[in-house]
Motif scaffolding. Structure first.
Motif, PDB file in Angstrom:
ATOM      1  N   LYS A 146      10.336  -9.104  -6.205  1.00  0.00           N
ATOM      2  CA  LYS A 146       9.478  -8.543  -5.156  1.00  0.00           C
ATOM      3  C   LYS A 146      10.223  -8.548  -3.817  1.00  0.00           C
ATOM      4  O   LYS A 146      10.126  -7.611  -3.033  1.00  0.00           O
ATOM      5  N   ILE A 173       8.229  -0.247  -4.270  1.00  0.00           N
ATOM      6  CA  ILE A 173       6.962  -0.662  -4.897  1.00  0.00           C
ATOM      7  C   ILE A 173       5.729  -0.335  -4.060  1.00  0.00           C
ATOM      8  O   ILE A 173       4.622  -0.711  -4.430  1.00  0.00           O
ATOM      9  N   TRP A 256       1.466  -7.745 -12.487  1.00  0.00           N
ATOM     10  CA  TRP A 256       0.383  -8.381 -11.730  1.00  0.00           C
ATOM     11  C   TRP A 256       0.923  -9.073 -10.484  1.00  0.00           C
ATOM     12  O   TRP A 256       0.387  -8.942  -9.397  1.00  0.00           O
ATOM     13  N   ILE A 257       2.000  -9.807 -10.649  1.00  0.00           N
ATOM     14  CA  ILE A 257       2.527 -10.546  -9.489  1.00  0.00           C
ATOM     15  C   ILE A 257       3.178  -9.604  -8.482  1.00  0.00           C
ATOM     16  O   ILE A 257       2.999  -9.756  -7.281  1.00  0.00           O
ATOM     17  N   MET A 258       3.888  -8.633  -8.979  1.00  0.00           N
ATOM     18  CA  MET A 258       4.639  -7.800  -8.038  1.00  0.00           C
ATOM     19  C   MET A 258       3.770  -6.796  -7.290  1.00  0.00           C
ATOM     20  O   MET A 258       4.005  -6.527  -6.113  1.00  0.00           O
ATOM     21  N   THR A 259       2.769  -6.246  -7.947  1.00  0.00           N
ATOM     22  CA  THR A 259       1.973  -5.204  -7.272  1.00  0.00           C
ATOM     23  C   THR A 259       0.466  -5.342  -7.466  1.00  0.00           C
ATOM     24  O   THR A 259      -0.299  -4.654  -6.795  1.00  0.00           O
ATOM     25  N   GLY A 260       0.034  -6.176  -8.388  1.00  0.00           N
ATOM     26  CA  GLY A 260      -1.395  -6.279  -8.673  1.00  0.00           C
ATOM     27  C   GLY A 260      -1.948  -4.976  -9.235  1.00  0.00           C
ATOM     28  O   GLY A 260      -3.145  -4.712  -9.129  1.00  0.00           O
ATOM     29  N   GLY A 262      -1.232  -2.041  -8.117  1.00  0.00           N
ATOM     30  CA  GLY A 262      -1.239  -1.007  -7.084  1.00  0.00           C
ATOM     31  C   GLY A 262       0.139  -0.424  -6.864  1.00  0.00           C
ATOM     32  O   GLY A 262       1.067  -0.737  -7.617  1.00  0.00           O
ATOM     33  N   PRO A 263       0.319   0.407  -5.874  1.00  0.00           N
ATOM     34  CA  PRO A 263      -0.748   0.926  -5.028  1.00  0.00           C
ATOM     35  C   PRO A 263      -1.521   2.040  -5.726  1.00  0.00           C
ATOM     36  O   PRO A 263      -0.936   2.787  -6.510  1.00  0.00           O
ATOM     37  N   HIS A 268      -0.868  -0.037 -12.698  1.00  0.00           N
ATOM     38  CA  HIS A 268      -1.771  -0.718 -13.633  1.00  0.00           C
ATOM     39  C   HIS A 268      -1.412  -0.311 -15.050  1.00  0.00           C
ATOM     40  O   HIS A 268      -1.243   0.878 -15.336  1.00  0.00           O
ATOM     41  N   TYR A 275      -7.722  -7.219 -16.980  1.00  0.00           N
ATOM     42  CA  TYR A 275      -7.895  -8.460 -16.198  1.00  0.00           C
ATOM     43  C   TYR A 275      -8.691  -8.180 -14.921  1.00  0.00           C
ATOM     44  O   TYR A 275      -9.610  -8.924 -14.563  1.00  0.00           O
ATOM     45  N   GLU A 276      -8.335  -7.102 -14.254  1.00  0.00           N
ATOM     46  CA  GLU A 276      -9.046  -6.785 -13.006  1.00  0.00           C
ATOM     47  C   GLU A 276     -10.514  -6.455 -13.271  1.00  0.00           C
ATOM     48  O   GLU A 276     -11.408  -6.910 -12.539  1.00  0.00           O
TER      49      GLU A 276
ATOM     50  N   ARG B 235      -3.399  -4.794   0.713  1.00  0.00           N
ATOM     51  CA  ARG B 235      -3.249  -5.221  -0.682  1.00  0.00           C
ATOM     52  C   ARG B 235      -4.625  -5.405  -1.316  1.00  0.00           C
ATOM     53  O   ARG B 235      -5.563  -5.845  -0.655  1.00  0.00           O
ATOM     54  N   THR B 299       1.394  -3.809  -0.725  1.00  0.00           N
ATOM     55  CA  THR B 299       1.578  -4.884  -1.706  1.00  0.00           C
ATOM     56  C   THR B 299       1.673  -6.262  -1.053  1.00  0.00           C
ATOM     57  O   THR B 299       1.799  -7.263  -1.751  1.00  0.00           O
ATOM     58  N   GLN B 465      -5.780   2.166  -0.161  1.00  0.00           N
ATOM     59  CA  GLN B 465      -4.587   2.543  -0.928  1.00  0.00           C
ATOM     60  C   GLN B 465      -4.622   4.007  -1.349  1.00  0.00           C
ATOM     61  O   GLN B 465      -3.604   4.689  -1.310  1.00  0.00           O
ATOM     62  N   THR B 469      -1.592   6.200   0.143  1.00  0.00           N
ATOM     63  CA  THR B 469      -0.541   6.655  -0.776  1.00  0.00           C
ATOM     64  C   THR B 469      -0.585   8.163  -0.967  1.00  0.00           C
ATOM     65  O   THR B 469       0.286   8.731  -1.629  1.00  0.00           O
TER      66      THR B 469
END
Lengths: 319, 493
Positions: A146, A173, A256-260, A262-263, A268, A275-276, B235, B299, B465, B469
């Motif tokens: 990240k 990202i 998940w950690i890097m962008t969740g 998104g955007p 996803h 999970y979300e 985010r 992010t 977002q 974007t």
């Protein structure tokens, strides 16, 4: 003299076969007793959750209600998922993620294995270095990447700007077009050592005599690879590809950690979206329906995996 | 040394009676220990250090100090964006609790803001929740509506409802019943780097008056200096996003519902009103049109803006009073020339009121946390040790500890905390505290609905977002978000 008809013989054989199976099972009763606790645990931790997930997939779970007050909606969750544009976007992402990660990881891993199979100075050190991405924590790797990718003060951006190759750091990202390929690169970096190890193990099984004989017969390096090495690696290749595909379908930590995700849902994949939906939005029913669909796909892959393994066993048995 | 520059903005920021009243529920119109109608930096200074409290003696009346029991407790703890000072106070609190109640076996667990809700929800599904929990202000209503929480009011632990901010009591009330007690309440402020302002040709001691000015200043800073102007955060699944966007949305006259009005009904969705769209447009202009904010805004969270600000690469941001201490902590960790650069930024750090909208409306999220007791059937083991739970709640919400636990980053939930000697000490040692306490009357609580966490953590960031974007136009993103909120509230999902 007893006359035995074909029909009677078949029945007799079947009966003796059945009693044979039962007899064999009785003979192995101790073995069954040994695996019984494991089967019981599996029923509790796997079978029940599967049943409950399927059941939950037919219910609605509004945020103001407890799960026990869920509302039956039939197949509505499945209909909602399949008619949602987000689902198809996420499905497309999942396909790209899985296919690209699996294919490129395998090719890179196979190439590395072939290179490292040759004897040269520093081979051991190189092997150890290449395995590092696979052995370090995925969480730590995600955070590091990240920062490497960071759109404002990432390492790559700083280097490119420093060398005068870019006016401002590239957007890896925080852009809907580049985020998924950027994450796939990280995933491949982490996964290709696994493919490499598997293929290196496979290469050990290729008979040296065959390779030597082919060489004596005038086969070129490519011909030796294509006609001797590769056929021997087909089974291990299949298993490796299937394992990578299953792991990629289930891959959660990196996106998940890097962008969740998104955007704008651009990174996803199914597992992060599930999970979300479940934990972020409490749409347990929709998330369960999603999970059932994912389960069916993974079971299909699992079926081919088992078939590939059985095929290997048969081949080995007949060899 | 940095001088506090409040200027005219702070003077204008003294009590807005209408907004104070808007924070008051009818039930809370009693006699609070402090006079909310006089709220101003001067008033806060005048009451600080005027009263002593004996926490152990007060809590001993609720739960005897020799009480023997066991308590499981989860709380939103300190995380990477918090100053070391706060870490120290959290440590001291648990040490003091164990000394005060030596026979209570306390099993506490700290979780970050972003993890707590997910983990708590999951634990509740398995009837494995802790006996007591301290949740972010956004979470209380959801769990009260679902019936997981026991009724709990300040009187149950020896205090009075009037001892707490009326707006904060709204966040722990569901269907007319109180289910928790506020531990701390916070409002953020506007922070800028005076040196960057000066170099960009702006008045170094004057904060942007309106959000439109923020857009202009951000562009000017970026165009002249090549750095980011405003620290936008967008985010998803991060509390930082609504805390920074909602003040903008409300200032423009928008809202998710009518939560910014004196008596919200939460009936009509207003996320796609022209005012809400104007607020979203302002973010779009900064991110897409002017490219004057960090690209990583989609992010990243506020913890990522802090080092950017300290490195002199960011001109303005919305944040807590604690950011000054965070900057000091980060500066200590810097080495070589970075250390000097960081010190220059700290010397040029200025705090002001959050800008207004075009019609002069100023707003900020009335944030904070609440503490709750769970019903036994949802707790691991099926039992809740109520006296033990009340003991820790009494201590945490006491004037002393509700202040100390919010020392650097927030304000005491218990209004009596403002009268303690620690408040006086805090006013002298925490820079810019005046500004953030001045923002309190402008605080607007999140909608007191069980759907609020999803709206604030998922739908609002998604809207941002989608617009930023280019996945949707500003209009489409606002309409899409409004439709999602409507579906959610109507139970269509």
């Amino acid at each position: 003299m007893t006359i035995v008809t074909g029909k009677a013989e078949a029945r007799r054989r079947l009966q003796s076969g059945r009693s044979g199976v039962l007899w064999k099972m009785w003979e192995h009763r101790a073995d069954y007793a040994y695996v019984l606790p494991a089967i019981a645990v599996m029923l509790i931790v796997i079978a029940y959750p599967i049943y409950y997930t399927i059941e939950l997939s037919f219910f609605k779970t509004p945020p103001g209600l407890q799960l026990r007050d869920k509302i039956y909606v039939g197949f509505d969750n499945y209909t909602n998922i399949l008619t949602s544009p987000v689902f198809w976007k996420v499905t497309w992402n999942t396909m790209i993620w899985t296919l690209a990660s699996t294919f490129i990881s395998f090719v890179l891993g196979f190439g590395s294995a072939l290179a490292l199979h040759r004897d040269f100075i520093g081979r051991g050190v190189l092997r150890a270095i290449l395995i590092i991405p696979w052995v370090i924590s995925a969480v730590a790797a995600s955070y590091i990447w990240k920062w490497i990718y960071h759109s404002d003060f990432g390492v790559i951006g700083a280097v490119l700007v420093g060398l005068g190759l870019a006016d401002r750091p590239p957007n890896f990202i925080d852009n809907v077009s580049t985020v998924l390929p950027s994450l796939i690169v990280v995933n491949i970096w982490r996964e290709f050592p696994f493919a490499m190890i598997m293929m290196m193990a496979g290469l050990q099984t290729v008979p040296e005599q065959l390779l030597s004989a082919a060489k004596v017969d005038g086969a070129s390096a490519w011909q030796r690879f294509w006609h001797v090495t590769f056929p021997h690696l087909s089974s291990v290749s299949t298993v490796t590809i299937l394992l990578l595909a299953v792991a990629n379908f289930n891959s959660f930590i990196i996106p998940w950690i890097m962008t969740g995700g998104g955007p704008s849902n651009a990174s996803h994949i199914w597992i992060t979206h599930i999970y979300e939906l479940a934990f972020g939005r409490q749409l347990w029913g929709v998330a369960s329906a999603y999970s059932v669909l994912l389960f069916l796909i993974l079971m299909t892959l699992g079926y081919f995996y088992v078939r590939a393994l059985s095929g290997n066993e048969r081949k080995e048995g007949s060899a | 040394m940095t001088r506090i520059t409040l200027g005219g903005a702070v003077l204008r920021g003294t009590v807005s009676a209408a907004l104070v009243v808007s924070l008051m529920s009818a039930s809370a119109l009693g006699a609070p220990p402090v006079d909310l109608s006089k709220w101003s930096p001067e008033y806060v200074r005048s009451i600080a250090g005027t009263q002593d409290f004996d926490t152990a003696a007060d809590c001993g009346k609720v739960t005897p100090l020799d009480y023997k029991g066991r308590l499981t407790f989860w709380y939103q703890g300190v995380f990477e964006g918090d100053p070391d000072l706060l870490r120290q106070y959290y440590k001291e609190f648990f040490e003091t609790f164990r000394k005060t109640y030596p026979n209570i076996q306390l099993e506490e667990q700290a979780l970050t803001y972003n993890d707590l809700l997910d983990k708590f929800r999951t634990a509740l599904l398995g009837n494995a929740a802790p006996m007591a929990v301290r949740l972010q202000i956004l979470g209380g209503t959801e769990f009260a509506a679902k019936g997981y929480l026991q009724p709990l009011k300040p009187e149950d632990v020896g205090y009075s409802t009037e001892d707490f901010w009326p707006g904060a009591m709204k966040a722990v009330t569901w269907d007319g019943v109180t289910y928790g007690i506020p531990t701390n309440n916070e409002t953020m402020a506007f922070i800028w780097n005076a040196d960057i302002f000066k170099r960009a040709g702006l008045d170094p001691d004057k904060a942007p008056a309106t959000w439109d000015d923020v857009v202009k200043y951000s562009k000017q800073i970026h165009d002249k200096l090549g750095i980011s102007g405003y620290g936008l955060v967008a985010r998803k699944n991060a509390g930082n996003t609504p805390y920074r966007f909602m003040p903008q949305l409300w200032a423009y006259g928008g809202g998710v519902f009518d939560e910014a009005t004196a008596n919200p009904t939460y009936k009509e969705v207003e996320l796609n009103s022209p005012q809400s769209k104007a607020a979203l447009q302002a973010s779009y202009d900064m991110y897409v049109r002017d490219k004057s904010v960090p690209v990583s805004a989609l992010t990243n969270q506020q913890a990522d803006n802090q080092p950017l600000f300290l490195a002199g690469q960011l001109g303005m941001m919305v944040s807590h009073p604690s950011d000054y201490n965070v900057m000091l902590d980060l500066q200590k960790k810097a080495t070589g020339t970075d250390k000097d650069k960081a010190q220059t930024v700290i010397d040029n750090m200025r705090y002001g009121l959050i800008p207004t909208g075009p019609d002069g409306k100023r707003a900020v999220v009335f944030g904070g946390s609440n503490i709750h007791i769970l019903k036994p059937e949802y707790v691991e083991g099926g039992k809740v040790d109520e006296p033990a739970a009340k003991a820790i709640i009494c201590m945490w919400t006491s004037p002393e500890w509700s202040l100390k636990m919010a020392y650097a980053g927030s304000n005491p939930g218990n209004l009596n905390g403002f009268k303690t000697k620690w408040m006086k000490e805090r006013l002298d040692s925490i820079k810019f505290l005046d500004v953030t306490t001045s923002m309190l009357p402008y605080g607007i609580p999140f909608p007191a609905l069980p759907q609020s966490p999803e709206i604030m953590n998922i739908i609002v960031p998604d809207m941002l977002q989608n617009a930023l974007t280019g996945a949707m136009t500003v209009d489409q993103a606002a309409d899409d978000a409004a439709e999602k909120v409507k579906s959610l509230v109507e139970g269509k999902l």
